[in-house]
Each structure stands twice: as structure tokens, then as C-alpha cells.
Design a protein around this motif. Structure first.
Motif, PDB file in Angstrom:
ATOM      1  N   SER A 170     -20.096  21.356  -4.248  1.00 59.06           N
ATOM      2  CA  SER A 170     -21.159  20.403  -3.940  1.00 59.06           C
ATOM      3  C   SER A 170     -20.621  18.977  -3.888  1.00 59.06           C
ATOM      4  O   SER A 170     -21.006  18.187  -3.010  1.00 59.06           O
ATOM      5  N   TYR A 171     -19.741  18.656  -4.805  1.00 62.57           N
ATOM      6  CA  TYR A 171     -19.147  17.318  -4.836  1.00 62.57           C
ATOM      7  C   TYR A 171     -18.414  17.028  -3.523  1.00 62.57           C
ATOM      8  O   TYR A 171     -18.603  15.969  -2.901  1.00 62.57           O
ATOM      9  N   GLY A 190     -22.255  14.498  -6.434  1.00 60.99           N
ATOM     10  CA  GLY A 190     -22.654  15.729  -5.774  1.00 60.99           C
ATOM     11  C   GLY A 190     -24.044  16.178  -6.203  1.00 60.99           C
ATOM     12  O   GLY A 190     -24.524  15.831  -7.278  1.00 60.99           O
TER      13      GLY A 190
END
Length: 478
Positions: free
Chosen positions: A121-122, A145
């Protein structure tokens, strides 16, 4: 530098008392009167007492990069500080996370699957960031994120402020979360390094709580010829054109009209506008009515257990309990607790004056806090032998979508008044820590003596000097 003749100051918190102290130090002939509605000096930085137990209203670390403020603390309080190690944790999904993060503790709690999702996600948000960073949610997601935002920012921030993070302006995030990214947080956790000023490992603390600073400051003001008048509430400011002519105050002796050459205000900006007579133009009054505040209460529990947990504080993200943060006052200073057999624990709740938490009886709040302490596994409810409740209205100015434009309108009008300055956290509707509130007061005192500081642009930079907190917490540093 000329000597001012008469100065009236509303509020005996850090800003009001700092202004009085600085005026009397630099212009001893100044006649200074400070009016405080409460029974104790210090505002939200006061220290309450209960059967020998001392209670810090919110927790105040004395750490700053503002050298003038650091020197002033020492000048006022001398060596009456203790050096305390920082110990804090986050409670989330039934587990405790060390804070600052420790790699194996964090990975062990989150697990390899969720850790991988956080990293993916980051990287996703680094490649495809929010194009706009107008609100808290956008600002945090771009740096940490979406997955980490969901875990460690979203729910706690809503608990603290009572509104969705997307309605909180990015200014607040930028001031509270300095110069830290997920990459840096992971590196610090792996290496043990700490090159981020906000993640300080120790801090100074007055031996008997932050109120000691302001009790001593009030004494020095009076020793220098000033007056600090307690339980005296400011009702209104009288105005003629662009000058304030008097402040009307009320005490047990009745109302008094106090004329002065200069006025320094620390009451909430919304209340200030409402208190000026005749009132400001309608558009200024309308702007002031848009300003909002978050209220706060603390349930102080006495436990028949000397050391239930080692932390200075614990952030509580769990939706299963209403408490948002927990303080262990002995971990702030041994002198906060009057004996060696009991503990004093502060259970902090964020609320509004018109909601169910504020309306509960003290007995019900103490019982609820004791039960939640046990639910979190920090102690047993049957070890709670006593307690008290402290309610703090207008503890924090809210940085919602309306505040910035409203403050600009109000500030533009107030700056047209020749002899009124408004300072401090609520006086400027700015989420200052104690040090920057004091700095605005120092500048106000210098303005009275001939300087030309712009108080509305103290601590407006988007990267604040202190306090990165993954819990997106309220003010904590002094």
C-alpha cells in the motif's frame, strides 16, 4: 523602548502569565492586572490535586527548540525539573505496540501477511499519490500509505476529534507529524536510530506537574508588582472605534470596569468576538460562529497497586472502549503520587459538552474508567479505591474545513484594533503547544513596548518542531 502604563490581561494560562512576566521584567513600572476565571493558574497546563495526588490535565512534556522559551522555563522554575524517559505504547486490536516502533514487536503483532500489505500500500500511494493534500486523510496517506493510515490513524483521529479525518485540515497533520515517513520509521525501528526530533527519548518535567511552572510564574508576577486576580471572569470588552477602552470583569465582589492602555486576550477567539461591544461587523461575527472546539475530560483513578504499567502514557485505538489515552502519573514524576503503595492513573476522554460522556455523573465515569482499564488488561477494576473527574471545556481548537477562512477574517479585523492583542492556543485558534503559545505572549509584550511582531504568523509553518505521533494525538509537548 517606552514603558506602558496599564495593561489588562485576560487569562492566567501559559500565554497570559508569560505576557505579564515579560512586561514586568522589561518594563517594571508597568501596571499589570491578570484576570483568571478559574481557581487555578495554568489553564490546561495547570496541575489539579486530589487527596495528595497531582493530576496533569493532558500530559505536558517540557521539550522545545525555541531557545527563548527554554531559557524562560529555567528562569522561572530553576532546577525544579526531573528528567524522565519517554515510555509510550499503542493499544490496537488487543495488542500493545511499542512507540516509537520496535521492529520485532511491530511485526510480531501485525504479522507477515498484513506487514506485506502495508508495504504494498505504501508503494502504491508513493507511485499514485493524492494530487491534493487539503485534509488530514490525504496528507497522511501520501506519506504512510492507505493501509497504515487505516490501522494507526483513521479510527484514533476520529475518536479524538469526533469528526472524520477527511474533514480535518492538513495543517494539523503537518504541524503534528514532522518529517517522518514509513521508510524512516522502519529504519529507526531496525537500527535504533532516532534522527527525528519528534521521537525524543527523554524530556524535562516539573517535579509536581506543569502547574508548578505557572504557580511560580504567578508568584513572580505579583512579587514584581502585578496582580493575578483569580475567579474573576471577563464579561466584555468596551470599544470606541478601533480602540478597546475597558474590560468588564466579574468576581465575587460584583462587576468592575477596568480601563487600560493595552489589552492582551487569551480567551477563545469565538468568545472574544462575542465579547466586544459594540460588536465587530456582521461578517466577522459570522466567521467567529463557525469556529469549533473539542472538549475533554479526565477520570483520575487511585489504584491500590504501585506500578500497574510502566508507560508515561498509552494511546488506545480500540473501539471497544471510549478512553482515548491513559496516563500513569508516577511515570511522569514520583512526586505526583503521595505514597509508595498506590498509583494514580488518568483516563482521558474526548467529547463535547452536549454528549453523553460529559453528562454522566462522576460516579458513573469512575466506574466506567475502572472497567475499561481492566478490559485493556492494564489493571483490575477492584484495585480502584478512589477517583475524581475533571472536565475541560474548549480544550482544543478544531482544524475543520471552515477554520482557516474564518480565522483569516477575524484576524484581519482584530489587527485593525490599536491596543488589543490576542495570544495563545485558543486566543489565535491555533493548535499551538505550550512553547509556541508562550512565544506569542512574549511577542505581544514586546509589541506593547514598541516592537512590531505579527502574532498571527507564529508557528504557521507546515512542518512543526515536535511531536510526530502515529496516533495523531492532541497536544502533548509543552
Amino acid at each position: 523602548m517606552r514603558t506602558a502604563q496599564d495593561v489588562s490581561i485576560v487569562g492566567a494560562g501559559p500565554a497570559g502569565l508569560t505576557a505579564a512576566y515579560e512586561l514586568l521584567k522589561n518594563a517594571p513600572d508597568t501596571k499589570v492586572r491578570v484576570f483568571e476565571a478559574g481557581k487555578l493558574v495554568g489553564g490546561i497546563s495547570r496541575t489539579e490535586s486530589y487527596n495528595g495526588f497531582r493530576i496533569d490535565i493532558g500530559g505536558h512534556r517540557f521539550f522545545t527548540k525555541v531557545e527563548r522559551v527554554s531559557a524562560l522555563w529555567r528562569e522561572i522554575l530553576g532546577e525544579a525539573f526531573v528528567k524522565r524517559p519517554r515510555r509510550s505504547r499503542i493499544y490496537y486490536r488487543g495488542k500493545f505496540y511499542n512507540y516509537p516502533l520496535k521492529l520485532f514487536n511491530a511485526l510480531g503483532n501485525i504479522g507477515p501477511y498484513e506487514s506485506t500489505r502495508i508495504l504494498l500500500s505504501y508503494f502504491k500511494w508513493k507511485v499514485f499519490p493524492n494530487r491534493s493534500e487539503e485534509n488530514f486523510e490525504q496528507w497522511v496517506i501520501n506519506r504512510f500509505g492507505g493501509r497504515l493510515y487505516m490501522h494507526f490513524f483513521a479510527s484514533y483521529t476520529e475518536k479524538v476529534w469526533g469528526i472524520k479525518p477527511k474533514y480535518i485540515q492538513a495543517d494539523w497533520a503537518a504541524q503534528r507529524i514532522k518529517n517522518l515517513t514509513l521508510h524512516k520509521a522502519v529504519w529507526n525501528a531496525i537500527s535504533g536510530a532516532n534522527d527525528t526530533a519528534s521521537l525524543i527519548e527523554e524530556f524535562d518535567y516539573p517535579r509536581t506537574g506543569p502547574g508548578l511552572m505557572w504557580e511560580r510564574c504567578a508568584e513572580l508576577v505579583e512579587e514584581s508588582g502585578g496582580r493575578v486576580e483569580m475567579e474573576t471572569r471577563a464579561l466584555r470588552y468596551e470599544r470606541e472605534g478601533n480602540r478597546i477602552t475597558a474590560v468588564i470583569v466579574e468576581s465575587a465582589d460584583g462587576e468592575e470596569r477596568v480601563e487600560a492602555d493595552h489589552f492582551v486576550n487569551t480567551m477563545g477567539l469565538r468568545d472574544l468576538v462575542a465579547a466586544i461591544d459594540p460588536p465587530p461587523p456582521p461578517h466577522v461575527v459570522e466567521a467567529a460562529e463557525k469556529l469549533k472546539y473539542r472538549d475533554f475530560l479526565i477520570v483520575a483513578l487511585v489504584l491500590d497497586d504501585r506500578d500497574p504499567f510502566p508507560d508515561n502514557w498509552v494511546y488506545v485505538h480500540s473501539p471497544d472502549v471510549r478512553v482515548g489515552r491513559i496516563q500513569n502519573f508516577r511515570s511522569w514524576s514520583e512526586d505526583m503520587v503521595p505514597n509508595d503503595t498506590q498509583a494514580s492513573i488518568g483516563m482521558e476522554y474526548f467529547c463535547q459538552q452536549d454528549d453523553d460522556m460529559w453528562a454522566k455523573s462522576d460516579e458513573d465515569l469512575i466506574a466506567q474508567a475502572a472497567g475499561e482499564l481492566e478490559t485493556l488488561g492494564l489493571s483490575r477494576a477492584d484495585l480502584v479505591s478512589d477517583g475524581m473527574v475533571i472536565r475541560q471545556p474548549k480544550a482544543y481548537p478544531v482544524y475543520d474545513e471552515n477554520y482557516k477562512d474564518a480565522v483569516a477574517v477575524i484576524g484581519d479585523w482584530i489587527q485593525g484594533l490599536e491596543n488589543l492583542q490576542t495570544v495563545g492556543r485558543n486566543g489565535l485558534h491555533r493548535y499551538n503547544n505550550q512553547d509556541h503559545s508562550m512565544l506569542t505572549a512574549i511577542y505581544a509584550a514586546e509589541n506593547i513596548l514598541g516592537a512590531e511582531h505579527d502574532l498571527w504568523n507564529v508557528n504557521v509553518e507546515r512542518s512543526y518542531h515536535e511531536e510526530m505521533q502515529i496516533p495523531a494525538d492532541k497536544e502533548r509537548a509543552a
